[in-house]
Motif scaffolding. Structure first.
Motif, PDB file in Angstrom:
ATOM      1  N   GLU A 223       0.850  -1.189   0.000  1.00  0.00           N
ATOM      2  CA  GLU A 223       0.000   0.000   0.000  1.00  0.00           C
ATOM      3  C   GLU A 223       0.884   1.237   0.000  1.00  0.00           C
ATOM      4  O   GLU A 223       1.948   1.241   0.618  1.00  0.00           O
ATOM      5  CB  GLU A 223      -0.869   0.046   1.272  1.00  0.00           C
ATOM      6  N   THR A 224       0.446   2.274  -0.674  1.00  0.00           N
ATOM      7  CA  THR A 224       1.188   3.531  -0.637  1.00  0.00           C
ATOM      8  C   THR A 224       0.727   4.345   0.579  1.00  0.00           C
ATOM      9  O   THR A 224      -0.469   4.503   0.799  1.00  0.00           O
ATOM     10  CB  THR A 224       0.945   4.334  -1.918  1.00  0.00           C
TER      11      THR A 224
ATOM     12  N   SER B 131      -3.203   7.584   4.884  1.00  0.00           N
ATOM     13  CA  SER B 131      -3.556   6.627   3.834  1.00  0.00           C
ATOM     14  C   SER B 131      -3.663   7.363   2.505  1.00  0.00           C
ATOM     15  O   SER B 131      -4.054   8.525   2.455  1.00  0.00           O
ATOM     16  CB  SER B 131      -4.890   5.979   4.192  1.00  0.00           C
ATOM     17  N   SER B 132      -3.331   6.684   1.412  1.00  0.00           N
ATOM     18  CA  SER B 132      -3.442   7.307   0.087  1.00  0.00           C
ATOM     19  C   SER B 132      -4.787   7.000  -0.563  1.00  0.00           C
ATOM     20  O   SER B 132      -4.995   7.304  -1.722  1.00  0.00           O
ATOM     21  CB  SER B 132      -2.310   6.817  -0.817  1.00  0.00           C
ATOM     22  N   VAL B 133      -5.699   6.368   0.217  1.00  0.00           N
ATOM     23  CA  VAL B 133      -7.001   6.027  -0.352  1.00  0.00           C
ATOM     24  C   VAL B 133      -7.967   7.193  -0.153  1.00  0.00           C
ATOM     25  O   VAL B 133      -8.263   7.596   0.968  1.00  0.00           O
ATOM     26  CB  VAL B 133      -7.580   4.761   0.319  1.00  0.00           C
TER      27      VAL B 133
ATOM     28  N   CYS C  44     -10.192   6.218  -4.902  1.00  0.00           N
ATOM     29  CA  CYS C  44      -9.051   6.336  -5.808  1.00  0.00           C
ATOM     30  C   CYS C  44      -7.801   6.653  -4.979  1.00  0.00           C
ATOM     31  O   CYS C  44      -7.860   6.737  -3.764  1.00  0.00           O
ATOM     32  CB  CYS C  44      -9.290   7.440  -6.834  1.00  0.00           C
ATOM     33  N   THR C  45      -6.662   6.847  -5.643  1.00  0.00           N
ATOM     34  CA  THR C  45      -5.408   7.083  -4.924  1.00  0.00           C
ATOM     35  C   THR C  45      -5.026   8.558  -5.018  1.00  0.00           C
ATOM     36  O   THR C  45      -4.974   9.119  -6.113  1.00  0.00           O
ATOM     37  CB  THR C  45      -4.303   6.211  -5.532  1.00  0.00           C
TER      38      THR C  45
ATOM     39  N   ASN D 154      -2.493  11.885  -4.550  1.00  0.00           N
ATOM     40  CA  ASN D 154      -1.095  12.224  -4.748  1.00  0.00           C
ATOM     41  C   ASN D 154      -0.817  13.565  -4.092  1.00  0.00           C
ATOM     42  O   ASN D 154      -1.730  14.370  -3.921  1.00  0.00           O
ATOM     43  CB  ASN D 154      -0.837  12.329  -6.250  1.00  0.00           C
TER      44      ASN D 154
ATOM     45  N   CYS E  26      -6.822  14.193  -5.665  1.00  0.00           N
ATOM     46  CA  CYS E  26      -7.331  12.940  -6.219  1.00  0.00           C
ATOM     47  C   CYS E  26      -7.847  13.209  -7.627  1.00  0.00           C
ATOM     48  O   CYS E  26      -8.755  14.013  -7.812  1.00  0.00           O
ATOM     49  CB  CYS E  26      -8.467  12.394  -5.353  1.00  0.00           C
TER      50      CYS E  26
END
Ligand code: HEM
Ligand code: FES
Lengths: 223, 166
Positions: free
Chosen positions: B82-83, B97-99, B105-106, B108, B121
């Motif tokens: 997981e990122t 969390s990147s969620v 979605c992920t 940044n 996102c």
């Protein structure tokens, strides 16, 4: 409450005759073990159906965990049997039930044979019964490969080599059943499809034909 | 007056046969149902802490790290990666969390040219502040989740289940 729901539906689509037709159908005296105990031999057809229903139910549930893939098949069976609650029971029902079906079919066939029930006008139902027997053998054969252990692999090896001994088309038959020149990934997916879709479909269709003909022609006898 | 307790033969048979039949049907169906609902009743796996980064690598600017762990999926062990966004808030280490909390979605850091100091996102243009709070007027409705975090000997250890910030 339930009564009112039932009445509401019955008012519109008239379902009562459907189940009345089955519920009011009299069991003839000569097949009723309550009258003559020896008539229990007439139960084997129903017992065959009962075990088939158990096979279908337990098989459907097994499919929730089973994976038809060479990497995971054995691990998924081991997991569902040893780690999932009641896994040993549900797999056990399917495993032992597979043998019980064959025993019941055999006893039912004996009864039909010794009461002469295959004679006119019931010849077609004898033929349907034989087809059902082959389908059940097919289910047993294809299901046996699914756990993907040594026993499964070599039983299929032997079974497919028996198929190969058929004159002329033997080799084609082997390739068709194995999904290739050897028993492997493609054999497993093929057997899975045959085991859970093709044969159960054919089985249910023929069972329906079997039962409709029995209602049409009645039970044979008394002797 | 004694009430009439007579049960007709038909009633008696109805009761006993439905009773016995019910038990038999339950005996067949109950194991299968319990088998099917097993995932609902399995205990959650223990949450082990995973070594993710060294504290001295971290800055005030969020950087992406991989949180790698094994997930027990019954007959299969999945290697999950997981990122995670790690940064310093004063002396505190924060792991977001990147969620995206909108539809998953992920996110940044700083990829929206108009908002270089925010998480972005791309799916529905959701945005979050550096501390993870969602920017009002964008689709997400709650802050980014945070991972349980421990610092041991200068290393950052994270639990594998990110928790809501509220
Ligand atoms: C008369 C019907 C059936 C018979 C005789 C039969 C027979 C078998 C046999 C012998 C096995 C191997 C079991 C073992 O070695 O432990 C098996 C496995 C299996 N069967 Fe069937 N089967 C029938 C119907 C079905 C149906 C309708 C389904 C699914 C819809 C199904 C799904 C499965 C699955 C998923 C396995 C693999 C799991 C395991 O091996 O325990 N079966 N079957
Ligand atoms: S999923 Fe991120 S904005 Fe919709």
């Amino acid at each position: 409450m339930l009564q009112r729901i039932y009445d509401w539906i019955d008012d519109r689509v008239d379902v009562t005759p459907l189940w009345r037709d089955v519920a009011d159908h009299e069991v003839p005296e000569h097949v009723n073990p309550g009258h003559h105990f020896s008539a229990f031999v007439y139960c084997f057809g129903g017992l065959t159906f009962f075990t088939v229903v158990i096979q279908i139910l337990s098989g459907m549930f097994l499919t929730m965990y089973y994976v038809p893939d060479i990497v995971n098949a054995h691990a998924s069976v081991e997991y569902l049997q040893s780690d999932v609650a009641y896994g040993m029971i549900v797999r056990g029902m399917h495993h032992w039930g597979a043998s019980v079906v064959i025993v019941m079919v055999f006893l039912h066939t004996l009864r039909v044979f010794f009461t002469g029930s295959y004679k006119k006008p019931r010849e077609i139902n004898w033929v349907v019964g034989v087809l059902l027997f082959f389908i059940i053998l097919g289910l047993g054969f294809t299901g046996y490969l699914l756990p993907w252990d040594m026993k499964a692999y070599f039983a299929t090896q032997v079974g497919l080599e028996i198929a190969e001994t058929v004159p002329v088309i033997g080799e084609l038959l082997y390739t068709l059943l194995a999904g290739g020149e050897f028993i492997g990934a493609q054999t497993l997916t093929r057997f899975f499809a045959i085991h859970v879709f093709f044969l159960p479909g054919a089985l249910l269709a023929l069972v329906a034909v079997h039962f409709i003909m029995i209602r049409r022609q009645g039970i044979s006898g008394p002797l | 007056m004694e009430k009439n307790h007579n049960v007709s033969r038909r009633q008696f048979l109805t009761y006993t046969l439905t009773g016995v039949g019910g038990f038999m049907a339950a005996g067949v169906v109950m194991p299968m149902v319990r088998f099917a609902v097993d995932p609902l009743l399995q205990a959650d796996a223990a949450d082990d802490m995973v070594d993710v980064a060294a504290v001295d690598e971290l800055t005030e600017v969020p950087q992406a790290y991989d949180l790698e762990y094994e997930q027990d999926q019954g007959w299969h062990i999945e290697q999950v990666s997981e990122t995670v966004w790690l940064f310093l808030e004063g002396d505190e280490v924060v792991a977001l969390s990147s969620v995206c909390t909108h539809l998953g979605c992920t996110v940044n850091w700083g990829t929206d040219p108009d908002n270089p100091e925010q998480f972005f996102c791309p799916c529905h243009l959701g945005r979050f502040e550096r501390d993870g709070n969602n920017v009002p007027g964008t689709p997400p409705t709650e802050p980014l989740h945070r991972y349980p975090l421990e610092v041991r000997d200068g290393r950052v250890f994270l639990g594998t289940n990110a928790q809501p910030q509220i």
